[in-house]
Scaffold this active site. Structure first.
Site, PDB file in Angstrom:
ATOM      1  N   ASN A 118       8.356   1.197  10.688  1.00  0.00           N
ATOM      2  CA  ASN A 118       7.406   1.789  10.077  1.00  0.00           C
ATOM      3  C   ASN A 118       6.261   2.237  10.928  1.00  0.00           C
ATOM      4  O   ASN A 118       5.136   1.651  10.770  1.00  0.00           O
ATOM      5  CB  ASN A 118       7.049   1.141   8.712  1.00  0.00           C
ATOM      6  CG  ASN A 118       6.331   2.036   7.744  1.00  0.00           C
ATOM      7  OD1 ASN A 118       5.759   3.180   8.043  1.00  0.00           O
ATOM      8  ND2 ASN A 118       6.082   1.515   6.562  1.00  0.00           N
TER       9      ASN A 118
ATOM     10  N   TYR B 183      -2.673   0.445  10.146  1.00  0.00           N
ATOM     11  CA  TYR B 183      -3.256  -1.056  10.287  1.00  0.00           C
ATOM     12  C   TYR B 183      -4.063  -1.051  11.665  1.00  0.00           C
ATOM     13  O   TYR B 183      -4.984  -1.738  11.667  1.00  0.00           O
ATOM     14  CB  TYR B 183      -2.333  -1.950   9.929  1.00  0.00           C
ATOM     15  CG  TYR B 183      -1.514  -1.854   8.735  1.00  0.00           C
ATOM     16  CD1 TYR B 183      -2.335  -2.144   7.540  1.00  0.00           C
ATOM     17  CD2 TYR B 183      -0.195  -1.925   8.669  1.00  0.00           C
ATOM     18  CE1 TYR B 183      -1.753  -2.000   6.304  1.00  0.00           C
ATOM     19  CE2 TYR B 183       0.332  -1.795   7.163  1.00  0.00           C
ATOM     20  CZ  TYR B 183      -0.523  -1.976   6.038  1.00  0.00           C
ATOM     21  OH  TYR B 183       0.237  -1.963   4.762  1.00  0.00           O
TER      22      TYR B 183
ATOM     23  N   ILE C 235       0.876  -1.331  -0.108  1.00  0.00           N
ATOM     24  CA  ILE C 235       0.164  -0.064   0.061  1.00  0.00           C
ATOM     25  C   ILE C 235       0.870   1.240   0.033  1.00  0.00           C
ATOM     26  O   ILE C 235       1.843   1.202   0.665  1.00  0.00           O
ATOM     27  CB  ILE C 235      -0.919  -0.186   1.252  1.00  0.00           C
ATOM     28  CG1 ILE C 235      -1.964   1.337   1.288  1.00  0.00           C
ATOM     29  CG2 ILE C 235      -0.141  -0.093   2.518  1.00  0.00           C
ATOM     30  CD1 ILE C 235      -3.028   1.193   2.071  1.00  0.00           C
ATOM     31  N   ALA C 236       0.541   2.147  -0.869  1.00  0.00           N
ATOM     32  CA  ALA C 236       1.409   3.393  -0.929  1.00  0.00           C
ATOM     33  C   ALA C 236       0.576   4.462  -1.422  1.00  0.00           C
ATOM     34  O   ALA C 236      -0.219   4.286  -2.208  1.00  0.00           O
ATOM     35  CB  ALA C 236       2.600   3.203  -1.920  1.00  0.00           C
TER      36      ALA C 236
ATOM     37  N   GLU D 184       2.962  -8.197   6.282  1.00  0.00           N
ATOM     38  CA  GLU D 184       4.284  -7.656   7.196  1.00  0.00           C
ATOM     39  C   GLU D 184       4.427  -6.232   7.017  1.00  0.00           C
ATOM     40  O   GLU D 184       3.915  -5.659   6.082  1.00  0.00           O
ATOM     41  CB  GLU D 184       5.435  -8.831   6.571  1.00  0.00           C
ATOM     42  CG  GLU D 184       5.516 -10.106   7.045  1.00  0.00           C
ATOM     43  CD  GLU D 184       4.972 -10.811   5.771  1.00  0.00           C
ATOM     44  OE1 GLU D 184       4.588 -10.449   4.975  1.00  0.00           O
ATOM     45  OE2 GLU D 184       4.656 -12.078   6.217  1.00  0.00           O
TER      46      GLU D 184
HETATM   47  C1  LIG Z   1       1.473   4.459   5.387  1.00  0.00           C
HETATM   48  C2  LIG Z   1       0.742   5.090   4.227  1.00  0.00           C
HETATM   49  C3  LIG Z   1       0.339   4.438   3.022  1.00  0.00           C
HETATM   50  C4  LIG Z   1      -0.492   6.040   5.061  1.00  0.00           C
HETATM   51  O1  LIG Z   1      -1.109   6.755   4.014  1.00  0.00           O
HETATM   52  P1  LIG Z   1      -2.102   8.173   4.319  1.00  0.00           P
HETATM   53  O2  LIG Z   1      -2.840   8.359   3.269  1.00  0.00           O
HETATM   54  O3  LIG Z   1      -1.209   9.077   4.821  1.00  0.00           O
HETATM   55  O4  LIG Z   1      -2.772   7.569   5.668  1.00  0.00           O
HETATM   56  P2  LIG Z   1      -4.135   8.358   6.220  1.00  0.00           P
HETATM   57  O5  LIG Z   1      -4.282   9.743   6.016  1.00  0.00           O
HETATM   58  O6  LIG Z   1      -5.386   7.529   5.924  1.00  0.00           O
HETATM   59  O7  LIG Z   1      -4.048   8.136   7.683  1.00  0.00           O
HETATM   60  C5  LIG Z   1      -4.471   6.865   8.596  1.00  0.00           C
HETATM   61  C6  LIG Z   1      -3.793   6.709   9.608  1.00  0.00           C
HETATM   62  O8  LIG Z   1      -2.356   6.177   9.497  1.00  0.00           O
HETATM   63  C7  LIG Z   1      -1.534   6.869  10.695  1.00  0.00           C
HETATM   64  N1  LIG Z   1      -0.737   7.810  10.144  1.00  0.00           N
HETATM   65  C8  LIG Z   1      -0.831   8.616   8.849  1.00  0.00           C
HETATM   66  N2  LIG Z   1       0.252   9.159   8.723  1.00  0.00           N
HETATM   67  C9  LIG Z   1       0.875   9.305   9.989  1.00  0.00           C
HETATM   68  C10 LIG Z   1       2.157   9.970  10.394  1.00  0.00           C
HETATM   69  N3  LIG Z   1       2.691  10.808   9.847  1.00  0.00           N
HETATM   70  N4  LIG Z   1       2.710   9.515  11.590  1.00  0.00           N
HETATM   71  C11 LIG Z   1       1.980   8.504  12.390  1.00  0.00           C
HETATM   72  N5  LIG Z   1       0.678   7.985  12.008  1.00  0.00           N
HETATM   73  C12 LIG Z   1       0.436   8.254  10.827  1.00  0.00           C
HETATM   74  C13 LIG Z   1      -2.766   7.373  11.532  1.00  0.00           C
HETATM   75  O9  LIG Z   1      -2.982   6.309  12.379  1.00  0.00           O
HETATM   76  C14 LIG Z   1      -3.700   7.696  10.685  1.00  0.00           C
HETATM   77  O10 LIG Z   1      -4.909   7.966  11.453  1.00  0.00           O
HETATM   78  P3  LIG Z   1      -5.439   9.415  12.052  1.00  0.00           P
HETATM   79  O11 LIG Z   1      -5.243  10.307  10.874  1.00  0.00           O
HETATM   80  O12 LIG Z   1      -7.020   9.070  12.597  1.00  0.00           O
HETATM   81  O13 LIG Z   1      -4.354   9.560  13.147  1.00  0.00           O
HETATM   82  C15 LIG Z   1       1.721   6.391   3.687  1.00  0.00           C
HETATM   83  O14 LIG Z   1       2.210   7.000   4.609  1.00  0.00           O
HETATM   84  C16 LIG Z   1       2.753   5.779   2.643  1.00  0.00           C
HETATM   85  O15 LIG Z   1       2.637   5.624   1.557  1.00  0.00           O
HETATM   86  N6  LIG Z   1       3.943   5.426   3.074  1.00  0.00           N
HETATM   87  C17 LIG Z   1       5.022   4.990   2.459  1.00  0.00           C
HETATM   88  C18 LIG Z   1       4.782   3.337   1.872  1.00  0.00           C
HETATM   89  C19 LIG Z   1       4.607   2.397   3.207  1.00  0.00           C
HETATM   90  O16 LIG Z   1       5.236   2.650   4.191  1.00  0.00           O
HETATM   91  N7  LIG Z   1       3.571   1.380   2.959  1.00  0.00           N
HETATM   92  C20 LIG Z   1       3.193   0.548   3.954  1.00  0.00           C
HETATM   93  C21 LIG Z   1       3.967  -0.626   3.449  1.00  0.00           C
HETATM   94  S1  LIG Z   1       3.484  -1.877   4.646  1.00  0.00           S
END
Ligand SMILES: CC(C)(COP(=O)(O)OP(=O)(O)OC[C@H]1O[C@@H](n2cnc3c(N)ncnc32)[C@H](O)[C@@H]1OP(=O)(O)O)[C@@H](O)C(=O)NCCC(=O)NCCS
Length: 158
Positions: free
Chosen positions: A115, A122, A76-77, A110
């Site tokens: 991270n 999750y 997921i990204a 995983e």
């Molecule tokens: C992980 C990822 C997919 C989250 O996407 P996102 O669109 O920013 O997530 P959302 O805005 O829907 O946030 C959902 C929850 O994620 C967590 N979250 C998002 N950004 C965060 C941050 N900077 N620090 C801590 N928690 C965070 C929080 O729990 C958040 O819920 P909240 O807003 O109620 O606090 C994104 O950061 C990403 O693409 N990361 C790089 C790729 C990666 O690591 N993928 C996972 C592989 S297992």
């Protein structure tokens, strides 16, 4: 318009999305999947891949394999420019919805122990840490947490 008012559309990933998805993949990971690997995923019969679309633009993607009775989230990204506005949440929700529709018993994945962002995402969606794989990631020998979201009570799984 605030972020929460924006309409995030989640739809199945198509071959034509690959350029935008590859851009997101490279912007998100030190060891991105190759385009060929993603193409092969799309042609596999046991997978579900979705993209998130915001204002007509692909801003995130997520995938899951259907392995017998389980879902395995492969990736997921979200485009760094569009993070922290619910796109990741919408994608995970869609995968869980699919798992329920397909009568899966649970969904697993995983995630790197370091991270925190992904782990939070999750956990917010009902996943719990159930184990740890030592030195799972080849590039830096980082451990992985194993996480599960059970869709039926654990005591009912025989
Ligand atoms: C992980 C990822 C997919 C989250 O996407 P996102 O669109 O920013 O997530 P959302 O805005 O829907 O946030 C959902 C929850 O994620 C967590 N979250 C998002 N950004 C965060 C941050 N900077 N620090 C801590 N928690 C965070 C929080 O729990 C958040 O819920 P909240 O807003 O109620 O606090 C994104 O950061 C990403 O693409 N990361 C790089 C790729 C990666 O690591 N993928 C996972 C592989 S297992």
């Amino acid at each position: 318009m605030s972020y929460t008012e924006e309409k995030i559309e989640i739809r199945e990933m198509r071959y034509e999305d690959l350029d935008e998805v590859m851009y997101i993949e490279h912007a998100s990971f030190d060891m991105p999947w190759t385009r060929k690997a993603l193409e092969e995923e799309l042609f596999s019969l046991i997978k579900y891949y979705y993209v998130a679309v915001l204002n007509g633009r692909v801003v995130g993607y997520a995938g899951m394999w259907h392995v017998v009775t389980e879902g395995h989230i492969t990736n997921i990204a979200v485009d760094p420019k569009y993070r922290n506005r619910g796109v990741g949440n919408a994608l995970v929700s869609r995968l869980l919805q699919t798992a329920e529709e397909k009568d899966m018993l649970g969904v697993t994945l995983e995630v790197r122990v370091g991270n925190e962002t992904a782990k939070n995402l999750y956990q917010k969606n009902g996943f719990v840490v159930t184990g740890r794989r030592k030195e799972y990631y080849e590039n830096n020998k980082e451990d992985a947490y194993i996480m599960w979201h059970y869709l039926i009570p654990v005591e009912c799984i025989e």
